[in-house]
Design an enzyme around this catalytic site. Sequence first.
Site, PDB file in Angstrom:
ATOM      1  N   ASP A 279     -10.572   2.111  -3.934  1.00  0.00           N
ATOM      2  CA  ASP A 279     -11.031   1.632  -2.630  1.00  0.00           C
ATOM      3  C   ASP A 279     -12.526   1.378  -2.595  1.00  0.00           C
ATOM      4  O   ASP A 279     -13.032   0.877  -1.607  1.00  0.00           O
ATOM      5  CB  ASP A 279     -10.682   2.651  -1.540  1.00  0.00           C
ATOM      6  CG  ASP A 279      -9.356   2.308  -0.883  1.00  0.00           C
ATOM      7  OD1 ASP A 279      -8.847   1.207  -1.123  1.00  0.00           O
ATOM      8  OD2 ASP A 279      -8.837   3.150  -0.131  1.00  0.00           O
TER       9      ASP A 279
ATOM     10  N   ASP B  34       0.840  -1.200   0.000  1.00  0.00           N
ATOM     11  CA  ASP B  34       0.000   0.000   0.000  1.00  0.00           C
ATOM     12  C   ASP B  34       0.876   1.251   0.000  1.00  0.00           C
ATOM     13  O   ASP B  34       2.083   1.199   0.301  1.00  0.00           O
ATOM     14  CB  ASP B  34      -0.883  -0.032   1.256  1.00  0.00           C
ATOM     15  CG  ASP B  34      -2.225   0.650   1.062  1.00  0.00           C
ATOM     16  OD1 ASP B  34      -2.372   1.415   0.091  1.00  0.00           O
ATOM     17  OD2 ASP B  34      -3.113   0.425   1.902  1.00  0.00           O
TER      18      ASP B  34
HETATM   19  C1  DGJ Z   1      -5.906   1.814   1.802  1.00  0.00           C
HETATM   20  C2  DGJ Z   1      -6.210   0.649   0.907  1.00  0.00           C
HETATM   21  O1  DGJ Z   1      -6.619   1.107  -0.331  1.00  0.00           O
HETATM   22  C3  DGJ Z   1      -7.222  -0.245   1.589  1.00  0.00           C
HETATM   23  O2  DGJ Z   1      -7.584  -1.296   0.730  1.00  0.00           O
HETATM   24  C4  DGJ Z   1      -6.643  -0.760   2.860  1.00  0.00           C
HETATM   25  O3  DGJ Z   1      -5.560  -1.610   2.588  1.00  0.00           O
HETATM   26  C5  DGJ Z   1      -6.205   0.390   3.741  1.00  0.00           C
HETATM   27  N1  DGJ Z   1      -5.367   1.317   3.033  1.00  0.00           N
HETATM   28  C6  DGJ Z   1      -5.487  -0.098   4.955  1.00  0.00           C
HETATM   29  O4  DGJ Z   1      -5.011   0.920   5.711  1.00  0.00           O
END
Ligand code: DGJ
Length: 704
Positions: free
Chosen positions: A505, A447
Site C-alpha cells: 500500500d 482486495d
Molecule cells: C486496501 C488496498 O490495499 C488499497 O489500495 C485500497 O484499495 C483500499 N484497500 C480500499 O479500501
Amino acid sequence: MIHHLRAAGTSFVLDARGTGVPVIVHWGPDLGALSPAALESLADSQVPAVGPSSIDTPLRQSILPVMADGWSGRPGIAGHHESGSSSAPAFSLSVAEPIPVAELVEAGLRITLDSAALRVRVDIELTPDGVLRQRLTVTNTGDSVYALASLDAALPIPTRARELLDFTGRWPRERQPQRRDIANGTWTRDARHGRPGHDNAFLMVAGTPGFGFRSGEVWGAHLAWSGDQRLWTESASTGHTVLGGGELFEPGEVRLAPNESFESPWLVAAFSDAGLDGLAQSFHRFIRSRRPLSTRKVMLNTWEAVYFDQSAQRLIELADAAASVGVERFVLDDGWMVGRTDDRRALGDWIVDPVKWPDGLHPLVDHVLSLGMDFGLWVEPEMVSLDSAVAREHPEWVLGAFDNGALPLPWRWQQVLDLANPDAFAHVHAQLAALLREYPISYLKWDQNRDLLGGSAHRHTTATYALMDALRAEFPGLEIESCSSGGGRVDLGVIERTDRVWPSDTNDSLERQAIYRWTAGLVPPEFLGAHLGAPTAHTTGRTHELSFRLATALFGHAGIEWDVTTLGPDDRAAVAEWVAAYKLHRGLLHSGDVVRSDAGDATRWVHGVVAADASSALFAVVAMTATRDAVVGPTTLPGLDPSRDYRVTPVRLGAWPRVVQDAPPPWWDAGEVTMSGRMLAAVGIPMPLLAPEQALVLHVTLAE
Ligand code: DGJ
C-alpha cells in the site's frame, strides 16, 4: 529405473529402482547427458556410510520421507486414521511413470506410493525454464476417516549451502530480507493469516555462503498457495538438509473419508549457479510461460486521489486529467457501493450507491470509455461488514465463530464472508456477475483486507479461487488484480488466476525500491503494480521529488495514484513524458531479465531489465540515503553481453535527478557513453553525484 530430468542448467536425479520409496540422488547443477550405466553408478556412489548407533541401513532422502524409512526429521505426510489405529505408514513404490508431456512441461514424473491404508501420488516436473515443482496427492485407501495433519514437499540441499535467506515484513513494508546461517534444527516460517500475510516467508533460499544477486549457488522454494502455509529448512546431524513447504491445517480441518483425496499446492523451486538473479530468471520465465499477459496498460487508481469522496463530477474531472497524460485504464477504487461512506460498513453489498451515483456508474463509465480508456472496478468479494444488508439477512454467512459463539476479532471493522458456503458464494457471484454484465468492466481490483483468524483457511482459499475462476470463465478477457491490504497475498497460487498483484500500500518511492527489489526475485515486473503517488507519501509522510517517483514507478506495471487534477503545467508535462517513456519501454521491461547489482551498498542500488537477447536494457541507479562521498566510484551495469558494444544514454523523466556536484563526469556532456558489456560489468561508469533519494534511469542499446 533411475530418472534424470534436465533443463536450463539443472539436473534432478531420482533413484526409483526396487520397491522402496524413490530416493532423490541429486538436485542442482546440470550433470550433462548420462547413460543408464552412468546414472546407475552415480546413484550407487551416493549411498552414504552408516554411522555407529544409528539405523543399520544407509539413510537417504526419499521423495516422501517418513519414519518407516528411518527418517526422524519432519515427515512428508502426517495424520491418523480415526479408527484408532496408531500405525504409521510404510510406503512402497507402486508405479513411477513419466507425466504425459503437458503443455510447457518438458519432463515430469508421477510416482505412486502405497501403504496399507494410504496412497500418495507425487508429481514432479522440471520445466524448460529450470523450475522444479512438486505436488502430493493423498488418497485414503483405508476404511475409516483419515485426519490429515500435514502433507509437505521436501527437496534436498547439499551441505555446501550453509546460508539461508527468507522474507518478513508488515503493512506497508512487505518482503524485507532476513539472513541466517543454516544450523542443525528447523527454521520454519508459518503463515496462519488465512492469506500469506505481510510477513510471509515468500521465497526461502539456501545458498553457498555470501551468495548474492549475481553470484553463488542457490536453491530456492516458494509455495504456490494463498492460504495458511509454511516454508521450512531442516538440517539434521545426519548431514541431511531439506528445503520444504506445504499447507498448514488446523487439527481436524482436513478429514478424508475412505477413497477421498487431498491435493497439496505446488512447491515451486529452482536452482541457479548465478545467484538470486538466476533464480529469478527461471521463476519469471516459468510464470510468463503459464500466464502470458496482454500489454500492461497505464492505469489510474482513484484510491489515494479521492478515497471515499466519490461523485460523478469529481471522478469525471479525474478521468479527464488522467486521459490528458496518456492513461489507458481508469480504476474506481473502494467507496462506490451502497452506504459505503467509510471503511466501517457496506462490504458484501455489491450494489452501486444511489446517493453518490444517482445514475449508476454509467455517466463515469461512458465518459471513461469515450476518452479511450477502459474501466476497472474495486471489489472485496471475500469480506462482509456487519453493518451491511447481507450480514443482517444472513448472519450465518459470517465466517468462523468460536466455541463460545464469538466472531473473530474485527479487523478494519470487517469480517470474512464464508465463501465456502454455496449460498454465500452464489450471492456474491450473482452480484459481481450482474455488475460485469451491466457495465463494460475490463478489470477488477480484488482486495482482501484482513486475516481470517477463524474458519477453515483451506476451504476459504479454495472457494476464493473458484470464484475468480468462475468469473474469468464467464467474462473472457476480464483482468484481475490481487490486492490484500497491499501485499498480503503475493503468491503463485493467486498469480495463476490474476494479472497483477499490488505489492504494497505504500507509494513512498524509497520503500517501494526495496519492495520491488525483493518481490521481483520471484514475480516478473509486469505483474507488479507500480504507482506514481503524491509528492508526500500518504503512508509515511515522506516527500520525494517527481523524478524519483517517476523513475521508481517505471519498473513494473505502471500506474498513477494521485489526484492529477491538481497538477500544474510542468508536472503534467513531466507525467505525460513519463507515460510516453513507459509505453516506449514496456515491451522490454515486461519481457526481459531482471538484473540487480551486487556492487552497490546500502547507499546506492542498481537494478534493471535486460532484453532476453541482450540487445537493450533499462537500468536505474538509485541513491537511497547516500552522501556524495559514497557514490563517486564507477557504477557497474551487469547482465549485458560481454562481447558486444553498447551505448548508454540517460533518460530524462520530467527533470534530471537532483545532484550534489561541482561538475558531472565528463561523459555526461556528450549525452552518452559507449562501452562493451564486459566493461560495463567489470569497470562501470562514474555517475553524476546523485543527492539522496534520487534515481537516474539509463537506456542501453547496441552501439554497432
Ligand atoms: C486496501 C488496498 O490495499 C488499497 O489500495 C485500497 O484499495 C483500499 N484497500 C480500499 O479500501
